[in-house]
Design an enzyme around this catalytic site. Structure first.
Site, mmCIF file in Angstrom:
data_model
loop_
_atom_site.group_PDB
_atom_site.id
_atom_site.type_symbol
_atom_site.label_atom_id
_atom_site.label_comp_id
_atom_site.label_asym_id
_atom_site.label_seq_id
_atom_site.Cartn_x
_atom_site.Cartn_y
_atom_site.Cartn_z
ATOM 1 N N ARG A 87 -8.520 -0.789 4.807
ATOM 2 C CA ARG A 87 -7.678 0.261 4.214
ATOM 3 C C ARG A 87 -6.341 -0.315 3.776
ATOM 4 O O ARG A 87 -5.748 0.168 2.822
ATOM 5 C CB ARG A 87 -7.430 1.378 5.233
ATOM 6 N N CYS A 118 -4.784 11.838 13.100
ATOM 7 C CA CYS A 118 -5.535 10.575 13.026
ATOM 8 C C CYS A 118 -5.356 9.907 14.390
ATOM 9 O O CYS A 118 -4.742 10.448 15.295
ATOM 10 C CB CYS A 118 -5.013 9.705 11.885
ATOM 11 N N ARG A 177 0.271 13.938 13.415
ATOM 12 C CA ARG A 177 0.699 13.714 12.020
ATOM 13 C C ARG A 177 0.831 15.036 11.232
ATOM 14 O O ARG A 177 0.224 15.223 10.195
ATOM 15 C CB ARG A 177 -0.274 12.788 11.303
ATOM 16 N N ASP A 194 4.724 0.099 12.059
ATOM 17 C CA ASP A 194 3.488 -0.502 11.539
ATOM 18 C C ASP A 194 3.349 -1.973 11.933
ATOM 19 O O ASP A 194 2.323 -2.578 11.647
ATOM 20 C CB ASP A 194 3.433 -0.377 10.009
ATOM 21 N N LYS A 251 0.843 -1.206 0.000
ATOM 22 C CA LYS A 251 0.000 0.000 0.000
ATOM 23 C C LYS A 251 0.875 1.252 0.000
ATOM 24 O O LYS A 251 0.645 2.183 -0.775
ATOM 25 C CB LYS A 251 -0.871 -0.002 1.252
ATOM 26 N N ASN A 252 1.903 1.271 0.860
ATOM 27 C CA ASN A 252 2.685 2.503 1.047
ATOM 28 C C ASN A 252 3.727 2.740 -0.035
ATOM 29 O O ASN A 252 4.414 3.753 -0.014
ATOM 30 C CB ASN A 252 3.324 2.516 2.445
#
Ligand code: EPZ
Length: 418
Positions: A397, A116, A121, A304, A22-23
């Site tokens: 997500r 978030c 952030r 993560d 994803k990143n």
């Protein structure tokens, strides 16, 4: 809204294939706005955040087409440079559109991403670096209004190695006038993947993967074809799942060199981890040894994977200490793990975990992407009932069909409507 139900106690067995990262996909899709023409991207994961990025870019006039699993991106006809707040508030990574829009059109109106669950952030490092490159910016109604005639190369020093900050400035610099030097740049594998995509487009970039990246602006870029790297965090999540359930799984299509810190840490808990080319063989043991971690920028232990590793330590032998070195509020999963019987004490950015021999099934609530993954892992070992994980849109997500992948490994896990 949907929930995931798990009947824990099954040891995972079999093979799982890892999806695209994803990143890496998010900045690479954004980079397609740097030039017109048709880009072709392979191994793009089917995730909620990817859908959000595509819908924001479609509002800017970018067109997308799926062709046998290949994502074609064409930004010949950009029609707007304003990203809508209602979409940006669901995904902070939309800040990655700022660099490409300024590089291509010299103008952008981007909603300032809010905080978030895991922290404030801020994006101050992004904005300061762009100002150093000649961008005029003002904040109005929560939007960043940015404009520049032509971006000028600059010497940038990041106070902290910011991943999306490094990516944003790389994309702003590739067609800027002159040379840009990024110091204290992030070194995550996703940065190198973006640099490889930009080089295929004709950019002159050196030093990606080190803390100093040097970019010489080029006049023209061309559309490119690229395959996105596999998701190291998804792979790490399955490694920890095997360790927790006493499983024996093969993880295929991953890049073990992106997971060195996680592999080392898992081995220290007694878990068997064997590297086979672009695969990993991970076997759990009866007794999980406790082990301390501190999350750090790459190549350190990834933030993560912190919540997932904490779930493992909840059933380890003895005490362990987890220090969160990146975000100021990334322990939200703790209160939900406590509902399952976990013994965890928090003191600032440190969590002290007393391992127990089991966790108890319970209804729990996902609060952010990786916290929800840790609750799924806890559910896989909570025997004698059902664990229900609610608000799993957080999970969708960043994980592609995670319950199907776990079911294929023998877990009793399924999705239901709330
Ligand atoms: C990226 O977020 C990832 N997201 C995050 O993954 C990941 O947790 C994070 O990097 C750290 O590895 C994407 O790549 C889309 P940072 P990013 O800028 O770039 C501070 C997930 O689960 N900072 O590297 O937003 C910041 O507060 C997500 O997939 C500033 O102060 O993170 C943090 O403490 C969650 N000012 C530290 O730097 C800035 O301008 C590192 O943040 C930018 C960052």
């Amino acid at each position: 809204m949907e929930k995931i139900i798990i009947e824990g106690g099954k040891a995972l067995k079999g093979t799982v294939r890892i999806s695209g990262a994803k990143n890496a996909a998010l900045p690479i899709i954004a980079s397609c706005m740097l030039t017109g023409g048709r880009h072709r991207l392979h191994n793009i994961p089917r995730l909620r955040d990817i859908k959000t990025m595509k819908s924001i870019m479609s509002k800017l006039g970018v067109s997308f087409r799926e062709d046998h699993g290949i994502l074609e991106v064409n930004s010949d006809n950009l029609t707007s440079c304003e990203t809508p707040y209602d979409l940006v508030k669901t995904m902070r990574a939309s800040i990655l559109l700022l660099g490409p829009l300024l590089a291509r059109y010299g103008k952008a109106r981007i909603s300032l991403p809010g905080g978030c669950a895991i922290g404030a952030r801020p994006v101050n490092f992004h904005l300061k670096a762009l100002a150093d490159m000649g961008v005029d910016m003002s904040l109005e109604q929560g939007y960043i209004n940015a404009s520049v005639d032509r971006l000028t190369g600059a010497n940038i020093f990041f106070d902290l190695p910011t991943v999306t900050g490094t990516e944003n400035i790389m994309m702003a610099a590739v067609t800027a006038h002159g040379k840009t030097v990024l110091k204290n740049a992030a070194k995550e594998p996703e940065i190198l993947d973006l640099a490889n995509m930009l080089r295929k487009m004709g950019a002159d970039i050196k030093g990606d993967g080190t803390d100093t990246i040097i970019i010489h602006g080029t006049k023209r870029l061309n559309p490119a074809e690229h395959s996105v790297i596999p998701d190291r965090i998804e792979a790490g999540t399955f490694m920890i799942a095997s360790a927790m359930t006493g499983g024996d799984i093969h993880i295929e299509g991953c890049r073990p060199e992106h997971l060195s810190a996680a592999i080392k840490k898992l081995r220290s808990t007694g878990t068997f981890v064997e590297v086979n080319g672009n695969g990993l063989h991970v076997k759990g043991t009866d007794i999980i040894e406790s082990s301390d971690i501190k999350t750090m920028p790459f190549p350190g232990f990834p933030t993560d994977l912190q919540a997932q590793f904490m779930a493992l330590m909840c059933i380890a032998k003895g005490w362990s200490m987890i220090r969160e070195g990146i975000f100021e509020n990334r322990f939200i999963h703790v209160s939900e793990l406590r509902r399952m019987g976990a013994e965890i004490e928090i003191n600032g950015n440190q969590a002290l975990i007393k391992g127990r021999d089991r966790l108890l099934p319970a209804p729990v609530m996902a609060t952010d992407l990786r916290a929800s993954a840790s609750l799924i892992l806890a559910g896989l070992v909570a025997e004698g009932g059902r664990t229900e994980v609610h608000r799993i849109y957080h999970l969708d997500r960043g994980y592609e069909a995670i319950e199907k992948k776990f079911r294929n490994l023998g877990a009793a896990i399924w999705r239901e409507k709330e």
